[in-house]
Design a protein around this motif. Sequence first.
Motif, PDB file in Angstrom:
ATOM      1  N   ILE A 602       7.439  27.419   5.133  1.00 47.21           N
ATOM      2  CA  ILE A 602       6.240  27.278   5.968  1.00 47.21           C
ATOM      3  C   ILE A 602       6.627  26.934   7.394  1.00 47.21           C
ATOM      4  O   ILE A 602       6.030  27.438   8.357  1.00 47.21           O
ATOM      5  CB  ILE A 602       5.301  26.218   5.367  1.00 47.21           C
ATOM      6  N   LEU A 603       7.627  26.079   7.571  1.00 46.94           N
ATOM      7  CA  LEU A 603       8.064  25.723   8.919  1.00 46.94           C
ATOM      8  C   LEU A 603       8.564  26.939   9.695  1.00 46.94           C
ATOM      9  O   LEU A 603       8.444  26.985  10.925  1.00 46.94           O
ATOM     10  CB  LEU A 603       9.166  24.667   8.845  1.00 46.94           C
ATOM     11  N   GLN A 604       9.085  27.932   9.008  1.00 52.55           N
ATOM     12  CA  GLN A 604       9.653  29.089   9.688  1.00 52.55           C
ATOM     13  C   GLN A 604       8.592  29.936  10.368  1.00 52.55           C
ATOM     14  O   GLN A 604       8.847  30.515  11.424  1.00 52.55           O
ATOM     15  CB  GLN A 604      10.443  29.954   8.695  1.00 52.55           C
ATOM     16  N   ASP A 605       7.419  30.043   9.761  1.00 53.14           N
ATOM     17  CA  ASP A 605       6.401  30.942  10.313  1.00 53.14           C
ATOM     18  C   ASP A 605       5.014  30.367  10.082  1.00 53.14           C
ATOM     19  O   ASP A 605       4.122  31.022   9.540  1.00 53.14           O
ATOM     20  CB  ASP A 605       6.523  32.322   9.677  1.00 53.14           C
ATOM     21  N   ALA A 606       4.806  29.139  10.493  1.00 53.79           N
ATOM     22  CA  ALA A 606       3.513  28.489  10.301  1.00 53.79           C
ATOM     23  C   ALA A 606       2.492  29.022  11.289  1.00 53.79           C
ATOM     24  O   ALA A 606       2.806  29.230  12.465  1.00 53.79           O
ATOM     25  CB  ALA A 606       3.660  26.976  10.457  1.00 53.79           C
ATOM     26  N   PRO A 607       1.244  29.250  10.871  1.00 53.97           N
ATOM     27  CA  PRO A 607       0.198  29.732  11.781  1.00 53.97           C
ATOM     28  C   PRO A 607      -0.445  28.629  12.610  1.00 53.97           C
ATOM     29  O   PRO A 607      -1.359  28.901  13.385  1.00 53.97           O
ATOM     30  CB  PRO A 607      -0.817  30.351  10.819  1.00 53.97           C
ATOM     31  N   CYS A 608       0.004  27.402  12.448  1.00 55.64           N
ATOM     32  CA  CYS A 608      -0.528  26.277  13.211  1.00 55.64           C
ATOM     33  C   CYS A 608       0.534  25.180  13.195  1.00 55.64           C
ATOM     34  O   CYS A 608       1.660  25.394  12.754  1.00 55.64           O
ATOM     35  CB  CYS A 608      -1.847  25.782  12.611  1.00 55.64           C
ATOM     36  N   SER A 609       0.192  24.015  13.681  1.00 55.45           N
ATOM     37  CA  SER A 609       1.137  22.902  13.659  1.00 55.45           C
ATOM     38  C   SER A 609       1.353  22.414  12.227  1.00 55.45           C
ATOM     39  O   SER A 609       0.497  22.597  11.358  1.00 55.45           O
ATOM     40  CB  SER A 609       0.634  21.753  14.532  1.00 55.45           C
ATOM     41  N   VAL A 610       2.500  21.779  12.008  1.00 59.27           N
ATOM     42  CA  VAL A 610       2.888  21.344  10.666  1.00 59.27           C
ATOM     43  C   VAL A 610       3.386  19.911  10.734  1.00 59.27           C
ATOM     44  O   VAL A 610       4.045  19.515  11.714  1.00 59.27           O
ATOM     45  CB  VAL A 610       3.996  22.251  10.083  1.00 59.27           C
ATOM     46  N   ALA A 611       3.070  19.137   9.704  1.00 60.91           N
ATOM     47  CA  ALA A 611       3.554  17.761   9.604  1.00 60.91           C
ATOM     48  C   ALA A 611       4.017  17.499   8.183  1.00 60.91           C
ATOM     49  O   ALA A 611       3.335  17.870   7.221  1.00 60.91           O
ATOM     50  CB  ALA A 611       2.464  16.767   9.994  1.00 60.91           C
ATOM     51  N   ILE A 612       5.190  16.880   8.048  1.00 59.91           N
ATOM     52  CA  ILE A 612       5.730  16.492   6.744  1.00 59.91           C
ATOM     53  C   ILE A 612       5.634  14.979   6.621  1.00 59.91           C
ATOM     54  O   ILE A 612       6.112  14.243   7.489  1.00 59.91           O
ATOM     55  CB  ILE A 612       7.189  16.945   6.583  1.00 59.91           C
ATOM     56  N   PHE A 613       5.025  14.530   5.531  1.00 62.66           N
ATOM     57  CA  PHE A 613       4.854  13.094   5.331  1.00 62.66           C
ATOM     58  C   PHE A 613       5.842  12.595   4.286  1.00 62.66           C
ATOM     59  O   PHE A 613       5.931  13.127   3.181  1.00 62.66           O
ATOM     60  CB  PHE A 613       3.437  12.776   4.878  1.00 62.66           C
ATOM     61  N   VAL A 614       6.599  11.548   4.661  1.00 64.74           N
ATOM     62  CA  VAL A 614       7.559  10.909   3.764  1.00 64.74           C
ATOM     63  C   VAL A 614       6.989   9.557   3.366  1.00 64.74           C
ATOM     64  O   VAL A 614       6.845   8.658   4.204  1.00 64.74           O
ATOM     65  CB  VAL A 614       8.934  10.734   4.441  1.00 64.74           C
ATOM     66  N   GLU A 615       6.667   9.405   2.107  1.00 60.52           N
ATOM     67  CA  GLU A 615       6.070   8.171   1.591  1.00 60.52           C
ATOM     68  C   GLU A 615       7.172   7.171   1.263  1.00 60.52           C
ATOM     69  O   GLU A 615       8.069   7.466   0.467  1.00 60.52           O
ATOM     70  CB  GLU A 615       5.244   8.489   0.345  1.00 60.52           C
ATOM     71  N   ARG A 616       7.108   5.990   1.883  1.00 61.56           N
ATOM     72  CA  ARG A 616       8.095   4.931   1.619  1.00 61.56           C
ATOM     73  C   ARG A 616       7.392   3.719   1.028  1.00 61.56           C
ATOM     74  O   ARG A 616       7.389   2.639   1.586  1.00 61.56           O
ATOM     75  CB  ARG A 616       8.815   4.548   2.916  1.00 61.56           C
ATOM     76  N   GLY A 617       6.763   3.903  -0.095  1.00 59.05           N
ATOM     77  CA  GLY A 617       6.043   2.798  -0.724  1.00 59.05           C
ATOM     78  C   GLY A 617       4.568   3.115  -0.755  1.00 59.05           C
ATOM     79  O   GLY A 617       3.950   3.312   0.284  1.00 59.05           O
ATOM     80  N   LEU A 618       3.987   3.163  -1.965  1.00 54.04           N
ATOM     81  CA  LEU A 618       2.595   3.565  -2.092  1.00 54.04           C
ATOM     82  C   LEU A 618       1.647   2.563  -1.460  1.00 54.04           C
ATOM     83  O   LEU A 618       0.527   2.902  -1.130  1.00 54.04           O
ATOM     84  CB  LEU A 618       2.236   3.731  -3.582  1.00 54.04           C
ATOM     85  N   GLY A 619       2.081   1.321  -1.285  1.00 57.83           N
ATOM     86  CA  GLY A 619       1.176   0.334  -0.724  1.00 57.83           C
ATOM     87  C   GLY A 619       1.242   0.217   0.782  1.00 57.83           C
ATOM     88  O   GLY A 619       0.465  -0.507   1.387  1.00 57.83           O
ATOM     89  N   SER A 620       2.171   0.905   1.438  1.00 54.27           N
ATOM     90  CA  SER A 620       2.385   0.684   2.858  1.00 54.27           C
ATOM     91  C   SER A 620       1.243   1.198   3.716  1.00 54.27           C
ATOM     92  O   SER A 620       1.057   0.734   4.831  1.00 54.27           O
ATOM     93  CB  SER A 620       3.683   1.362   3.304  1.00 54.27           C
ATOM     94  N   LEU A 621       0.469   2.158   3.184  1.00 55.01           N
ATOM     95  CA  LEU A 621      -0.636   2.694   3.981  1.00 55.01           C
ATOM     96  C   LEU A 621      -1.994   2.360   3.387  1.00 55.01           C
ATOM     97  O   LEU A 621      -2.976   3.004   3.668  1.00 55.01           O
ATOM     98  CB  LEU A 621      -0.495   4.220   4.100  1.00 55.01           C
ATOM     99  N   SER A 622      -2.048   1.371   2.554  1.00 54.50           N
ATOM    100  CA  SER A 622      -3.313   1.024   1.912  1.00 54.50           C
ATOM    101  C   SER A 622      -4.200   0.176   2.809  1.00 54.50           C
ATOM    102  O   SER A 622      -5.390   0.054   2.566  1.00 54.50           O
ATOM    103  CB  SER A 622      -3.037   0.283   0.592  1.00 54.50           C
ATOM    104  N   ARG A 623      -3.633  -0.410   3.853  1.00 54.11           N
ATOM    105  CA  ARG A 623      -4.432  -1.242   4.743  1.00 54.11           C
ATOM    106  C   ARG A 623      -5.017  -0.394   5.864  1.00 54.11           C
ATOM    107  O   ARG A 623      -4.559   0.698   6.168  1.00 54.11           O
ATOM    108  CB  ARG A 623      -3.564  -2.352   5.351  1.00 54.11           C
ATOM    109  N   ASN A 624      -6.059  -0.903   6.492  1.00 53.40           N
ATOM    110  CA  ASN A 624      -6.673  -0.223   7.626  1.00 53.40           C
ATOM    111  C   ASN A 624      -5.989  -0.585   8.940  1.00 53.40           C
ATOM    112  O   ASN A 624      -6.080   0.154   9.915  1.00 53.40           O
ATOM    113  CB  ASN A 624      -8.167  -0.567   7.710  1.00 53.40           C
ATOM    114  N   ASN A 625      -5.322  -1.745   8.994  1.00 46.27           N
ATOM    115  CA  ASN A 625      -4.650  -2.175  10.216  1.00 46.27           C
ATOM    116  C   ASN A 625      -3.178  -1.761  10.171  1.00 46.27           C
ATOM    117  O   ASN A 625      -2.285  -2.552   9.866  1.00 46.27           O
ATOM    118  CB  ASN A 625      -4.788  -3.693  10.405  1.00 46.27           C
ATOM    119  N   LEU A 626      -2.930  -0.504  10.472  1.00 49.32           N
ATOM    120  CA  LEU A 626      -1.570   0.029  10.417  1.00 49.32           C
ATOM    121  C   LEU A 626      -0.833  -0.233  11.716  1.00 49.32           C
ATOM    122  O   LEU A 626      -1.409  -0.205  12.795  1.00 49.32           O
ATOM    123  CB  LEU A 626      -1.603   1.540  10.149  1.00 49.32           C
TER     124      LEU A 626
END
Length: 813
Positions: A602-626
């Motif tokens: 997909i990165l080679q010929d994406a029709p728009c911008s692309v973002a890859i998300f690397v999860e480092r702990g399921l609880g790290s993004l559970s809060r609203n105050n990031l």
Amino acid sequence: MAEAKICYVEEVYNPNEMWKTGPILTNYGPLLFLQIAFNIFICNTFHYILRPLHQPRLIAEVLAGMSMGLLLSTDNMLVRTVLPSEGILNIDTYASMGIMCYVFLSGLEMNLDDILKVQKKAAAIAIAGIIIPLAMGMGFYVVVQKLYQEPPSLLFTADGEHTAKAYLFWSLALTVTGFPVLALILADLKLLYTGLGKAALTTAMISDTCGWLLFIISIPFANNNVQAFWSVLGMMAFIAFCIFVLRPVMRKHINEGDKNEEDTWDNSLLLVVLIGAFVCSFVTDMLGSHFIVGAFVYGLVLPHGRFSDFVMRKLDDFVSVAMSPNFFFRSGLTVNFFMLARQKYWPWMVLVIFLLSIPKVAGTLITTFFYGVPVRDGLGIGLLLNSKGVLALIILNTAWDRKILSVVAFTIMVCAVFVMTILVPLLVNAIYKPRKLYEKYRLRTIEKLRMDSELRVLCYVLNIRQATSMAKVLRTMNATRISPLHVLGVHLVELIGRATALLAAQIQHPTQSASSQNLSHSQLKSEGISNTFKALSETTSGAIRVETLNVVSTYETIHQDIQSLAEQKRTALILMPFHKELNLQGDLETSNEAGKNINQNILQDAPCSVAIFVERGLGSLSRNNLRIMMPFIGGPDDREALAIAWRMARHPGNQLSMVRIILLDEAAKEAAPNDDGIHWLSSAAQDYESQKLLDEECIDSFRFKGVYNNDSITYSEKEVHNGEELISILHELDKDDHDLFIAGRGGSRRNSVMFLNFREWCDNPELGVIGDIVTSKSFGSRSSLLSVQQFGSRVMPFSNRDFPTKTDGSELV
């Protein structure tokens, strides 16, 4: 050339031969095994040859039979060894068993609920595509009668007894549509999720169902007109018995092995199921119908869901590769081109073969015209409905075996079925290319979107854990009624073997209201993923609009489906999960190697911008105050990453720290354009100086509109003179224990010596240099990462071998 004639000794038909004490396996077994191996080898050879032309496997198998049929009229070593006359009955019996199992699996994977819920327009198109070809087919048969009267015995029986039946079976073969074949063609052409693909798939389900009903009603009349009525009544009683008696009994025994979430059925139950298919086939044959009707009805009434998945996993590969190809091979083998070539008007015969493609297209065009469908789409649907499958060949072989159709009539229709199906993917691929329709929407980036405009994001996942992580990222995008978020949540399902049921599910909602006991594992997973994404819209008061969809394809080409969907939905961002997940020790380990290849494609010929998300702990993004960290070096990827970080910073409670890293001295040194291995650097699409001006403009706008008007956003600058200082600064930034790092995949100094040296040691080049450093085990960070690539910025190949170069050093596109 004299016509080859085959005679059978009477002993072959002796009903007591199976009880003789002679060495039957020794006499017949080796030849049968040789024939099976030869047929499979020839069919697979033709399949691999035709695969680049998007041809279904059935076409390759029929073509293999046609090719070998040309050798039957010659006396050579191959025919005497592999296709001797004494072995035809044995391989024909094996082929009948193969097609019985094939049809049983076809009934097992069909779901009548989807058929009953289709729209009236699809039903009208399907019915018109049956009635008009049925009438026109009879007219074409009259033409065939007029053209091929020399000698008459080639076309008709001596007493003309089967003329009316010939009209029926000839026209019936012309009306049917092969739904499984059509579904696989659409998936292969990457048209399954377009408007054309959905309309064609829905219509094909109705057409295929009607074709089976007509076949079940018509087949008794092929035997005896006097007893046909009683045969139909007997078939109705048999179907009622299967639905109201056999189905509840089988469901009770099947559910006993499915009390837990895991499949606990053993092979003994699978054996009982197979015996049931043989028994039902025997019953329908005794009732005067075709033996495959019993197998189809039996498969249709069996409980669906996890049990049907279990049976298909056990049988599919063997049936589709080792058994059913012998039937399709035999169908092609029966075609007699030499008989047609000796006809006086053989050129008109060729014309009739191609003209037989018109009725289905004409019926579809007439119906779609009244519904206001564009002519181009109506033509595309009509061509796709011309796809023929196993039912058409069964109808023709039944008429051939019962001497309803002659050599000439049978050969003409088999050739027409073959030509129609082989032309469908070629013509549709040539006249209907969805990529061109969405070309004007390709320049979509978040950087160029206004803050008060809708942000469209396509997010695909392979499991529920990834869906949970993606939902947390999307929740931080600060969706409001003024700046809404449109999310297309996609579950990727690998296409393995016969997945027609999964393909058909795409025309409806990906999940259905059913008990978990009736859902397969893939359906349960899809339901959980769909519920995870839908929870976004429920908690944001309509600020986030969610669509969910399953994409079923092979992992080697599934990225093309994602790209096509992104173009169709006009998304500005494709959000992808990283192929590594945290283990119990807190380290990233590969969870799905296919995910890595999908991301890179997909990165080679994406029709728009692309973002890859690397999860480092399921609880790290559970809060609203990031706490978000954004290191900015420069270039289009960093500007796109800043645009995403800026949106997240507007979310109440989030804090953004943007650090601009200024490259000086050794860190800013550029590599020579003609150094070995970096030819791709010299063909950069945008000049560095122009990029620098855009970076300055972006930073000024961010500081003026963001930093000065929002206390939760901070801005600072750091100078870097070499690679060691870059790593040291990243360590310093990570000490603040941020929840999320957002980094561009490339940098403004794409051809700097420092970045080239880092790239040589990258374990995950799809994350870019900064992303690879932050996620490496030696770095020790526990922050999650979002690596961003802007549309049109393929700044970093995965390896030098991935980008072949011309002799002049420019990139080969």
